[in-house]
Design an enzyme around this catalytic site. Structure first.
Site: not given
Ligand code: LLP
Length: 425
Positions: A276, A273, A355, A312
């Site tokens: 990022r 999955e 603000c 972020r």
């Molecule tokens: N699978 C599940 C169940 C997840 O909860 C997430 C991310 C992913 C896959 C994808 O993860 P990635 O490959 O994108 O790292 N808003 C935060 C990141 C929160 C991630 C939440 N879950 C940020 O801006 O760093």
């Protein structure tokens, strides 16, 4: 790493000068490189080819329909966590069999929608949710496949808000409960409990936590199999890193070197999955200098993007490299991040118009001298940028632009004041 580079003293996205896009759509604006999305998607596919995984792009990282279509055309499935994300995946033409649905709080309506769509797997996060899923599936006489999300109690060594694999977080169930859940619910037919889901956090810039989590997951699968349960799927989640401060994220092959040998020949359909690692370096936020201001000893660069456009930095104190789109020639560099050090840089905070004192995009930075109307690029903003925008301070959301080679198109228009009011009329 990405397809953003300085040529002829100005920033290009692939073969398009970023100034041309800003002139066309205004600022702030998200600008994405299609080639960078595909490069990172292909890197994961290639690195893990020996496992023949289903790669479910994590929509939450960058949800624009056109990005989803780009990745679907390359073969991606989708990881969704809400009815809205499911609608996006389907609208983008996803193969429903390649959709996984995670999340600790799925509503009945969302569950019905996912059963209607005949998605591949539910990733169930608690016994209570599983009971509900069974009840709904039974009432509809539907056959549903599900994996149980297990919390392996592994420290992913990332920000505490994005750490999900430690036992004190709300995600999944611990290993002991997982065994009991299979005993209790693993032998009925309406929900076929056929797999384990692991997602330990994001970003995880080391490989060791994956190895620990997967080893725990495999040990559980062995036990379950020897108790007669048919387990045919393991979802290893997302979380691979991206480059923010320098080239700090391991390449996909580095994760694969450690993970593939653990999973090869285990007779499991592997699901991944990534979000990022595909999206972050594929996008920048372009913003324009409004004012320069001194307060006490500090210099502030006030720009037209704020925390509502890119949350972020405020939420996690996350570092995003920021650099002028058209710097004076002596400051043109294709270096990124904390390593950039050139004579003549000036200390400043890059702040937005919202603000709140927490409204900053870059704090304690050294930047080339800037003046009114100069454009600034905030790098590595493709993931968790646009998707985390808000209307705080009644600010319309920025447009999104997709560059492919020497052309670009608006894939989401800038919102208007009328859009802000529409749902309240
Ligand atoms: N699978 C599940 C169940 C997840 O909860 C997430 C991310 C992913 C896959 C994808 O993860 P990635 O490959 O994108 O790292 N808003 C935060 C990141 C929160 C991630 C939440 N879950 C940020 O801006 O760093």
């Amino acid at each position: 790493m990405d397809h953003f580079s300085y040529r002829n003293n100005e920033l290009f996205c692939e073969d398009v000068p970023v100034t041309r896009i800003a002139d066309n759509v205004g600022t702030p604006a998200y600008v994405y490189s299609a080639a960078t999305f595909l490069h990172h998607y292909d890197a994961v596919t290639k690195a893990f080819a020996a496992l023949d995984p289903v790669i479910c792009y994590s929509i939450k990282s960058c949800a624009n329909l056109h990005i989803c279509r780009l990745l679907r055309d390359r073969g991606a499935g989708f990881d969704v966590v809400s009815g809205g994300e499911l609608v996006r995946a389907l609208e983008a033409g996803a193969d429903p069999a390649k959709i996984v649905f995670a999340g600790v709080g799925k509503t009945d309506e969302e569950i019905h929608g996912a059963i209607d769509a005949e998605i591949g797997w539910f990733n169930v996060e608690s016994e209570a949710e599983l009971e509900n899923l069974i009840a709904i599936a039974e009432s509809r006489r539907a056959a549903v496949r599900a994996a149980l999300r297990v919390n392996p109690d592994v420290d992913p060594k990332t920000h505490r808000y994005t750490s999900t694999g430690k036992k004190e977080t709300k995600f999944g169930v611990d290993l002991e409960r997982a065994r009991r859940a299979f005993e209790t619910y693993g032998r009925q037919n309406s929900v076929q409990l056929c797999g384990i889901h692991l997602h330990i956090g994001s970003p995880v810039n080391t490989v060791a936590p994956y190895v620990q989590a997967i080893e725990k997951g495999l040990a559980l699968i062995n036990e379950l199999r020897s108790d007669g349960f048919k387990i045919d799927m393991l979802d290893i989640g997302g979380g691979f890193g991206a480059h923010y401060k320098a080239a700090e994220a391991p390449a996909a092959v580095k994760y694969a070197e450690a993970i593939v040998p653990l999973l090869k020949g285990k007779d499991l359909q592997i699901i991944m999955e990534p979000g990022r690692s595909i999206a972050a370096n594929a996008g920048i936020l372009v913003t324009k200098t409004l004012y320069l201001k001194k307060s006490g000893e500090r210099d502030f660069l006030i720009v037209d993007a704020g925390m509502n456009d890119l949350l972020r930095p405020s939420l996690y104190e996350a570092y995003h490299f920021a650099w002028p789109v058209k710097p004076p020639p002596e400051f043109v560099t294709n270096e990124r991040g904390e390593n950039v050090s050139l004579p003549g840089l000036l200390p400043m905070d890059v702040v937005g118009p919202v603000c709140e004192s927490g409204d900053f995009l870059a704090k304690d930075r050294r930047l080339p001298p800037m003046k009114r109307d100069d454009l600034l690029a905030v790098f590595s903003s493709g993931a968790y940028g646009m998707v985390m925008t808000s209307h705080y301070n009644s600010r319309p959301n920025p447009p999104e632009v997709l560059v492919e080679g020497d052309s670009f198109r608006i894939i989401r228009r800038r919102e208007t004041y009328e859009d802000l009011l529409a749902a309240e009329r």
